[in-house]
Structure formats: C-alpha cells, structure tokens
Design an enzyme around this catalytic site. Sequence first.
Site, mmCIF file in Angstrom:
data_model
loop_
_atom_site.group_PDB
_atom_site.id
_atom_site.type_symbol
_atom_site.label_atom_id
_atom_site.label_comp_id
_atom_site.label_asym_id
_atom_site.label_seq_id
_atom_site.Cartn_x
_atom_site.Cartn_y
_atom_site.Cartn_z
ATOM 1 N N GLU A 95 12.471 -1.482 -1.972
ATOM 2 C CA GLU A 95 11.388 -1.155 -2.899
ATOM 3 C C GLU A 95 10.133 -1.893 -2.467
ATOM 4 O OE1 GLU A 95 12.086 -1.805 -7.120
ATOM 5 O OE2 GLU A 95 14.153 -1.106 -6.905
ATOM 6 N N GLU A 126 18.608 -6.160 -7.802
ATOM 7 C CA GLU A 126 17.834 -7.266 -8.360
ATOM 8 C C GLU A 126 18.571 -8.073 -9.430
ATOM 9 O OE1 GLU A 126 13.954 -6.014 -9.601
ATOM 10 O OE2 GLU A 126 13.359 -5.458 -7.583
HETATM 11 C C1 BGC Z 1 12.734 -2.732 -10.144
HETATM 12 C C2 BGC Z 1 12.194 -1.407 -10.618
HETATM 13 C C3 BGC Z 1 10.834 -1.615 -11.234
HETATM 14 C C4 BGC Z 1 9.911 -2.149 -10.176
HETATM 15 C C5 BGC Z 1 8.495 -2.408 -10.627
HETATM 16 C C6 BGC Z 1 11.716 -3.651 -9.559
HETATM 17 O O1 BGC Z 1 11.794 -4.909 -10.180
HETATM 18 O O2 BGC Z 1 13.868 -2.577 -9.350
HETATM 19 O O3 BGC Z 1 13.112 -0.837 -11.490
HETATM 20 O O4 BGC Z 1 10.322 -0.453 -11.797
HETATM 21 O O5 BGC Z 1 10.396 -3.356 -9.670
HETATM 22 O O6 BGC Z 1 8.458 -3.401 -11.584
#
Ligand code: BGC
Length: 450
Positions: A352, A167
């Site tokens: 994610e 990111e």
């Molecule tokens: C990140 C994580 C974060 C998640 C929730 C992403 O932006 O890679 O580290 O905890 O989102 O905010």
Amino acid sequence: MTRSYRFPVGFVWGAATSAYQIEGSPLADGAGPSIWQRFAHTPGMMANGDHGDVACDHYRRYKDDVQLMRALGLQSYRFSIAWARVLPEGTGRVNQKGLDFYSRLVDELLANGIEPNATLFHWDLPAALDDRGGWLNRDVAHWFAEYAQVMFDALDDRVKRWSTINEPWVVTDGGYLHGALAPGHRSKYEAPIVAHNLMRASGAAIQVYRAMGRHQIGVVFNIEPKYPASQSRADVAAARRAHAYMNEQFANPALLGSYPPELKEIFGDAWPDFPAEDFQLTKQPVDFVGINYYTRSVVKHDDDGYPCHATRVRQANATHTETDWEVYEQGLVDTLMWFKDRYGDLPLYITENGAAFYDPPVAEGNVVEDPLRIAYLRKHLRALHQCIEAGVNLKGYYAWSLLDNLEWSLGFAKRFGLYHVDYASLKRTPKASAKFYAKVIETNGEALGS
Ligand code: BGC
C-alpha cells in the site's frame, strides 16, 4: 542525460483495497456481522455517522470494478476477504455463498489477465469471535488457521499470492490501545496480548499454508520510520521507542523470533512474559513481506506521550495530506534500506502507498484533477526505483487505493482513490492520477521521467 525510471522486467504493478472499505452488503447471503459492522453502527464512533452498509457497493459491482482495473492496465489486484462472509460464526460452519463471492471475483480477475493477491485479514474480525475474546483469546490462532485452511482449499488453485494479516500495529494501537478503531478498547494491558496473538495467528496460518499451499504467502506491515526531532539523548531515545513500538513489535517476532527490549520499557507492568515456545509459532518462513508506507514521523521526548513517552513534531514546511500525514518519500527509501539491513534480503512488495487529498467537484464526463496525488505517487515511485538500484529486492507495488472508499472511522470524506466515487450515485470517475498511473504501468516506470 535524462534519467531512466524503467523498472525491472517482471515488476508487478497493482492497486489495493479491503473488504469492509469497499464491498457494502456486509450481511448479504448469510454473512455474519464483523466487529466493524458493530462499531460503525455504534453512535459516535464514525465521522458523519458513516458506515459500510453500501460503501462502494463492490459486492454487487465487482465486475465493473474489474473493468476499472483493466483500464489502468493493472497486473495484480490486492483485496481482502471478509472472514465473517465465509465463516459467519468465525469457526465451524462454512457459508458457501460467501465463499462463492470471492471465487467469482478471482475468476473475473483471471479472465481479465489480473493476478489476484488475497489478504486473509484486514481488520474485520467476525463479531462472534469478538464475543469469545477476539484477539485477546489465545485460541484465535487456531480460529484463524481454520479459516485460512478454508480459503486455501477454495482458492489456492487460482490465487498465487496470499497475505495473512494486514497491519497488525493498526489493529493493536487503534483497536485496543486508543480505541479509535474496532473494537474500540483502550487498554495498555490488552494491547501487547493482542499484538502477540496477531503474530501467533499469522504464524499458524503460514504453517497451514506450508502443509498444503502451492504458491506464496507473506505478511503485511505498515512501517513508519521515526526520526528524532533533535540529537538530544532524550529525543533519540524517544524515536527508538516509537520505532520499536510501531515497527519492530511485529516484524521482530515474525522474522527474528523475539521482541525488541524497548517494549518492556514502554509497557512496564503491562508487558507480559510470553512463553518462549510461542516464538516458534510467530517465526515462520515467509515468501515475501508486504510493506505499507504512507509517511514518516519526527518525534520528541514527551512525558505525556502515550504509550512511548514520545510525541510527533509536525513539520511546518512540508506538504501534508488530508489525513495530516507528511509527504516524505525519503522515508520510503530509509524504510526499505532499514528493512533489508535488519531482516535480510527478503522479497518485498509495497502493498500500500497513496494519499488522501481534497478532490474538486467535476462536471459530468470530465476527469477529476488531482495534481497533489500525482506528485505524491511520482515521488514515491521514483524513490522506489532508487531503492531497486541500491539493491533492494523489491518485486512490486500496489497503489492505495483503486477507488475512494470508507476510510474506517474517518468515514468517506478522506479520499485515497485513483477513481473518484460519487457516494450518492456510486458512479466511478477516473482521476488524473488514474491516467498517470496507467501510463506508468504501460511504460514500466519510464513515464516517471516526465
Ligand atoms: C490501511 C488501509 C487504510 C489506509 C489509509 C492503511 O493503514 O491498510 O485500510 O485505508 O492505510 O489510511
């Protein structure tokens, strides 16, 4: 006839975490401080004064945590490496004990039938490098390549999937434009330089990998689709700028070797003329792209909206998570379709996806009931199935997150985990979403039908 949600054979089911958010013991065994160590210990920066000194104590409990993964039936685990554990000064001297931790973790995963998926940088820059300008210093591309080489040397015999940077938009926007994340700068003049150097560094690490790596390497972008609040010319233009700023600013130099023209409009005199040859470095062939998807935003033109002259319009009738993110699974479909159209048919992973919701207290021995998280996961996984049917080259999915952890400057209060963590005792308790996800994995998606 009921619909089948069975995923393709070989689809990878995983979960993700990152080093500073879960490990704790940030200075143990000779590790150097990171910018997050400093930021978290600067008064006023973190909600409730939280910090990562203990976090989930994963550094010491990693074996137990691998058993949690196993109970879920995870096929792959995505984690990040703390650069300053391995190179306490960021370059030069290698700290063998720091390296050994990741080597033991990888061995433990493999012994339990779980494929390690390693991210080289998830925001915790060594503080010693920040003292030399950090992401603002063009040399950071060489520093990162040096670190990457150390990691490939040590682990590429066992790690088959690597990512360079997680990111880059968040690093740039949170760390250098709005200052809510480490290192806490607020400068329109710094942000584009940082963004550019992040993508140069990613490219430099990929070059190293091409020379010595045996498996796969990619980069991870958070993509948040932007929809205009109305069809007015001003709102449509605002959405286009917000999209260029958040999504294309990183994917374009990496995959197309250029920047979208809107960035000059957004940054004005703060937008530098980058040397043309830099784009040879940023545009390196990747084996896959990781996409982190959480939400969308609907935006309207706003002269005061910084930096894009755009403001989010909160959708009153939608469900929002504890981080006030709208639950909008169609955005995931739109994102993947857009990505395929714009950048071609690259193998993609959702690296994610998940949601923070309030989790009620539970009696000893009980599961934590989290129906909203289950609904979130179900909707997004069904959306992914739809994308695969529509021809998206999607190879796998990583839920964020394996366990509740330090949500950066929002502290421990925002819980994204499949496992609940009691921060007083550090005890892990499965949430109902963990059971749900285990069933999805076991049935390769079939359980999404019910
Ligand atoms: C990140 C994580 C974060 C998640 C929730 C992403 O932006 O890679 O580290 O905890 O989102 O905010």
